[in-house]
Design an enzyme around this catalytic site. Structure first.
Site, PDB file in Angstrom:
ATOM      1  N   CYS A 116       0.886  -1.171   0.016  1.00 15.87           N
ATOM      2  CA  CYS A 116      -0.069  -0.074   0.011  1.00 15.87           C
ATOM      3  C   CYS A 116       0.883   1.182   0.114  1.00 15.87           C
ATOM      4  CB  CYS A 116      -1.159  -0.070   1.142  1.00 15.87           C
ATOM      5  SG  CYS A 116      -2.026  -1.451   1.177  1.00 15.87           S
ATOM      6  N   HIS A 257      -3.398   6.939   3.025  1.00 18.52           N
ATOM      7  CA  HIS A 257      -4.042   5.697   2.311  1.00 18.52           C
ATOM      8  C   HIS A 257      -5.375   5.479   2.661  1.00 18.52           C
ATOM      9  CE1 HIS A 257      -4.090   1.727   0.761  1.00 18.52           C
ATOM     10  NE2 HIS A 257      -4.183   1.199   1.894  1.00 18.52           N
ATOM     11  N   ASN A 287     -10.244  -0.091  -0.920  1.00 18.02           N
ATOM     12  CA  ASN A 287      -8.482  -0.017  -0.860  1.00 18.02           C
ATOM     13  C   ASN A 287      -7.920  -0.419  -2.022  1.00 18.02           C
ATOM     14  OD1 ASN A 287      -5.685  -0.397  -0.167  1.00 18.02           O
ATOM     15  ND2 ASN A 287      -6.337  -1.681   1.752  1.00 18.02           N
TER      16      ASN A 287
HETATM   17  O1  UT7 Z   1      -3.975  -1.566   2.997  1.00 14.32           O
HETATM   18  C1  UT7 Z   1      -3.406  -2.400   4.004  1.00 14.32           C
HETATM   19  C2  UT7 Z   1      -3.756  -2.194   5.514  1.00 14.32           C
HETATM   20  N1  UT7 Z   1      -4.956  -2.793   5.529  1.00 14.32           N
HETATM   21  C3  UT7 Z   1      -5.657  -2.195   6.387  1.00 14.32           C
HETATM   22  O2  UT7 Z   1      -5.440  -1.434   6.981  1.00 14.32           O
HETATM   23  C4  UT7 Z   1      -7.244  -3.106   6.854  1.00 14.32           C
HETATM   24  C5  UT7 Z   1      -7.075  -3.205   8.495  1.00 14.32           C
HETATM   25  N2  UT7 Z   1      -8.079  -3.757   9.137  1.00 14.32           N
HETATM   26  C6  UT7 Z   1      -9.254  -3.251   8.928  1.00 14.32           C
HETATM   27  O3  UT7 Z   1      -9.792  -2.349   8.061  1.00 14.32           O
HETATM   28  C7  UT7 Z   1     -10.464  -4.184   9.936  1.00 14.32           C
HETATM   29  O4  UT7 Z   1     -10.081  -4.754  10.905  1.00 14.32           O
HETATM   30  C8  UT7 Z   1     -11.710  -4.926   9.006  1.00 14.32           C
HETATM   31  C9  UT7 Z   1     -12.514  -4.003   8.236  1.00 14.32           C
HETATM   32  C10 UT7 Z   1     -10.994  -5.751   8.046  1.00 14.32           C
HETATM   33  C11 UT7 Z   1     -12.417  -5.411   9.838  1.00 14.32           C
HETATM   34  O5  UT7 Z   1     -12.959  -4.713  10.840  1.00 14.32           O
HETATM   35  P1  UT7 Z   1     -12.856  -5.151  12.547  1.00 14.32           P
HETATM   36  O6  UT7 Z   1     -13.863  -4.094  13.003  1.00 14.32           O
HETATM   37  O7  UT7 Z   1     -11.434  -5.136  12.881  1.00 14.32           O
HETATM   38  O8  UT7 Z   1     -13.668  -6.597  12.544  1.00 14.32           O
HETATM   39  P2  UT7 Z   1     -13.196  -7.935  13.144  1.00 14.32           P
HETATM   40  O9  UT7 Z   1     -12.343  -8.503  12.121  1.00 14.32           O
HETATM   41  O10 UT7 Z   1     -12.740  -7.897  14.353  1.00 14.32           O
HETATM   42  O11 UT7 Z   1     -14.364  -8.816  13.081  1.00 14.32           O
HETATM   43  C12 UT7 Z   1     -15.522  -8.616  13.873  1.00 14.32           C
HETATM   44  C13 UT7 Z   1     -16.948  -9.354  13.317  1.00 14.32           C
HETATM   45  C14 UT7 Z   1     -16.624 -10.787  13.333  1.00 14.32           C
HETATM   46  O12 UT7 Z   1     -17.458 -11.623  14.040  1.00 14.32           O
HETATM   47  P3  UT7 Z   1     -17.390 -12.238  15.509  1.00 14.32           P
HETATM   48  O13 UT7 Z   1     -16.119 -13.148  15.657  1.00 14.32           O
HETATM   49  O14 UT7 Z   1     -17.353 -11.051  16.256  1.00 14.32           O
HETATM   50  O15 UT7 Z   1     -18.711 -12.898  15.795  1.00 14.32           O
HETATM   51  C15 UT7 Z   1     -16.140 -11.192  11.925  1.00 14.32           C
HETATM   52  O16 UT7 Z   1     -16.429 -12.611  11.483  1.00 14.32           O
HETATM   53  O17 UT7 Z   1     -17.201  -9.119  12.078  1.00 14.32           O
HETATM   54  C16 UT7 Z   1     -17.298 -10.200  11.459  1.00 14.32           C
HETATM   55  N3  UT7 Z   1     -17.206  -9.909  10.058  1.00 14.32           N
HETATM   56  C17 UT7 Z   1     -18.090  -9.715   9.265  1.00 14.32           C
HETATM   57  N4  UT7 Z   1     -19.185  -9.384   9.496  1.00 14.32           N
HETATM   58  C18 UT7 Z   1     -19.877  -9.075   8.313  1.00 14.32           C
HETATM   59  C19 UT7 Z   1     -15.997 -10.006   9.406  1.00 14.32           C
HETATM   60  N5  UT7 Z   1     -16.160  -9.442   8.074  1.00 14.32           N
HETATM   61  C20 UT7 Z   1     -17.219  -9.157   7.749  1.00 14.32           C
HETATM   62  C21 UT7 Z   1     -17.982  -8.916   6.887  1.00 14.32           C
HETATM   63  N6  UT7 Z   1     -19.368  -8.894   7.011  1.00 14.32           N
HETATM   64  N7  UT7 Z   1     -17.720  -8.479   5.714  1.00 14.32           N
END
Ligand code: UT7
Length: 330
Positions: A116, A257, A287
């Protein structure tokens, strides 16, 4: 040492494929919702290239726009530095394909793999080529077809990424005080498995096993990457400002970014830049990795938010981990 700036960003041009994948489209493919995606990421839609549309083609379109806007022609280019995490082929570089498409007969051409922050890394290399006297005019490109390395069965990553390209002509600074005032790039490879493509490279070459396991697609530990991104982007803002001798008050525009609106807001807060001075278009493109900074910068220019003398802070973080930043007086 000759004082900065050595090099100026003379222009920015972009290319975005016309195909749009909305959150509503994704809800028909995956167990997700528009509400979840918007609340957690700020993304509403992303652009997806057609199968025949290559990274080199997108780069070409963006480069022609950047060249025209800088009043330059391909023969002026001494080097093409192309950042991508989704090259068209593993050999040769996509930069060489772009060199051929442009007919840039005087240019060296090579790719940079820095994920990125690739555009910031490429900008840093371009500035170095100019400062060392190797080059006068360098084309810096960030271009991606992330849709080809995204697993559309994995809801934790499929919602995030999009395709696009951006390019800038970087040349020897001709206007006193205008140009790249500082750059900062850094890495921590110990954290590579938090965001990577395990298969398909020379460690585990493409095979039926790799394809069946889907290990040629990006894997990400989202929460861990999120935390690291917030910390690294904050560090990178501080370092670019310190190196440029510029205070947060002097920043007219922050171009971060575009990975996640919550990371952008945390970065702006840390840098002490109000959201009114922050460029945000993650809602439209998702992204786009190395294309993200030029896509946001070009939109800022088109919207009249950048003028001669505007002080811009760019900052990015990504797989590697890698991160970087720069202060530019336009
Ligand atoms: O460019 C390179 C750098 N990349 C980044 O900067 C990305 C960094 N990470 C993020 O932006 C975030 O971590 C995400 C958007 C990828 C995820 O958001 P989060 O708030 O960190 O969610 P999480 O991974 O902690 O997941 C929370 C919950 C989980 O369910 P449980 O375990 O709490 O029941 C996931 O299974 O949300 C669930 N989940 C979803 N639900 C609906 C994960 N993806 C999805 C989805 N739709 N697409």
């Amino acid at each position: 040492m000759i004082p900065r700036p050595f090099a100026e960003v003379a222009s920015v041009g972009v290319a975005v494929p016309p195909g749009v994948l909305t959150n509503a489209d994704l809800t028909r493919m995956l167990d997700t919702s528009d509400e979840w995606i918007v609340e957690r990421t700020g993304i509403r839609e992303r652009h997806i290239a057609r199968p025949e549309q290559t990274v080199a083609m997108l780069s070409h379109e963006a480069s022609l726009r950047a060249l025209a806007s800088a009043g330059a022609v391909p023969a002026d280019l001494d080097a093409i530095v192309l950042a991508t995490a989704s090259p068209d082929r593993l050999l040769p570089s996509t930069a060489c394909d772009l060199q051929a498409l442009l007919g840039a007969e005087n240019a060296a051409a090579f790719d940079i793999g820095a994920a990125c922050p690739g555009f910031v890394y490429a900008l840093t290399v371009a500035e170095g080529l100019i400062a060392s006297g190797q080059s006068d005019t360098v084309l810096v490109v960030g271009a991606e077809k992330l849709s080809t390395i995204t697993d559309f069965q994995d809801r934790s990553t499929a919602i995030l990424f999009g395709d696009g390209a951006g390019a800038s002509v970087v040349r020897r600074s001709t206007r006193p005080g205008r140009g790249i005032l500082s750059t900062f790039i850094k890495s921590d490879g110990r954290l590579a498995p938090l965001l990577y493509r395990p298969g398909g490279g020379s460690v585990d070459p493409i095979s039926e096993k790799v394809v069946c396991e889907r290990s040629h697609y990006m894997k990400m530990a989202g929460r861990e990457v999120f935390k690291a991104a917030v910390l690294a982007m904050a560090d990178a803002c501080d370092e670019a400002l310190r190196r440029a001798g510029v205070s947060a008050d002097e920043i007219d525009l922050l171009v971060p970014h575009q990975a996640n609106l919550r990371i952008i807001e945390a970065t702006a807060k840390h840098a002490g830049v109000p959201m009114s001075k922050v460029m945000v278009n993650v809602d439209r493109y998702g992204n786009t990795s190395s294309a993200s900074i030029p896509l946001a910068l070009e939109q800022a220019v088109s919207e009249g938010r950048v003028d001669s003398g505007t002080v811009i802070l760019v900052v990015a973080f990504g797989a590697g981990f890698t991160w970087g930043s720069a202060v530019i007086r336009w």
